[in-house]
Design a protein around this motif. Structure first.
Motif, PDB file in Angstrom:
ATOM      1  N   LYS A  91      12.504  18.340   8.330  1.00 34.35           N
ATOM      2  CA  LYS A  91      11.094  18.196   7.979  1.00 34.35           C
ATOM      3  C   LYS A  91      10.814  19.038   6.738  1.00 34.35           C
ATOM      4  O   LYS A  91      11.750  19.583   6.144  1.00 34.35           O
ATOM      5  N   GLU A  97       4.125  11.683   5.377  1.00 38.52           N
ATOM      6  CA  GLU A  97       4.945  11.662   6.593  1.00 38.52           C
ATOM      7  C   GLU A  97       5.523  10.272   6.842  1.00 38.52           C
ATOM      8  O   GLU A  97       6.642  10.134   7.316  1.00 38.52           O
ATOM      9  N   SER A 155      12.811  22.321   5.395  1.00 35.85           N
ATOM     10  CA  SER A 155      14.073  22.557   6.105  1.00 35.85           C
ATOM     11  C   SER A 155      15.128  22.948   5.081  1.00 35.85           C
ATOM     12  O   SER A 155      15.037  22.591   3.905  1.00 35.85           O
ATOM     13  N   MET A 200       8.479   9.934   4.764  1.00 36.83           N
ATOM     14  CA  MET A 200       9.530  10.801   5.314  1.00 36.83           C
ATOM     15  C   MET A 200      10.233  10.124   6.483  1.00 36.83           C
ATOM     16  O   MET A 200      11.445  10.251   6.636  1.00 36.83           O
ATOM     17  N   ASN A 201       9.488   9.394   7.298  1.00 33.72           N
ATOM     18  CA  ASN A 201      10.079   8.715   8.449  1.00 33.72           C
ATOM     19  C   ASN A 201      11.076   7.632   8.033  1.00 33.72           C
ATOM     20  O   ASN A 201      11.898   7.215   8.840  1.00 33.72           O
ATOM     21  N   GLY A 255      15.954  16.097  12.807  1.00 33.01           N
ATOM     22  CA  GLY A 255      14.850  17.059  12.885  1.00 33.01           C
ATOM     23  C   GLY A 255      14.509  17.694  11.548  1.00 33.01           C
ATOM     24  O   GLY A 255      13.847  18.726  11.495  1.00 33.01           O
ATOM     25  N   THR A 293      14.838  12.261   9.929  1.00 31.69           N
ATOM     26  CA  THR A 293      14.100  12.670  11.125  1.00 31.69           C
ATOM     27  C   THR A 293      14.982  12.683  12.371  1.00 31.69           C
ATOM     28  O   THR A 293      14.679  13.401  13.322  1.00 31.69           O
ATOM     29  N   THR A 294      16.081  11.941  12.355  1.00 32.86           N
ATOM     30  CA  THR A 294      17.033  11.953  13.476  1.00 32.86           C
ATOM     31  C   THR A 294      17.581  13.361  13.707  1.00 32.86           C
ATOM     32  O   THR A 294      17.836  13.757  14.832  1.00 32.86           O
TER      33      THR A 294
END
Length: 86
Positions: free
Chosen positions: A71, A23, A74, A26-27, A69, A66-67
């Motif tokens: 994840k 995660e 997706s 991912m960020n 959404g 992430t801006t």
């Protein structure tokens, strides 16, 4: 954990694209990172002629995933940008 997204190509081909392992990683993932992975893994011309869309919103190059959404798992749609016009 392996973080992937499902990518739908311009000809409706689908492929799961590996993004990262955590995660935290991912960020830090940007749209540009995703675009490079898509061009590498799918039969698209170049990263200059594709546009990516998530939930009917165009993804901008410098933004974080992430801006929007985005994840794990997706679905991202790709469109070809064609030369032409009037």
């Amino acid at each position: 954990m392996c973080i992937q997204v499902n990518v739908v190509g311009p000809m409706k081909q689908q492929k799961n694209i590996f993004l990262c392992d955590t995660e935290e990683q991912m960020n830090g993932m940007t749209v540009q990172h995703l675009k490079k992975k898509i061009v590498h893994d799918m039969p698209l011309s170049t990263d200059d002629n594709i546009r990516m869309v998530f939930k009917a919103e165009k993804l901008e190059e410098g933004a974080l995933l992430t801006t929007y959404g985005i994840k794990h798992m997706s679905t991202i749609h790709t469109l070809l940008i064609l030369d032409g016009g009037l």
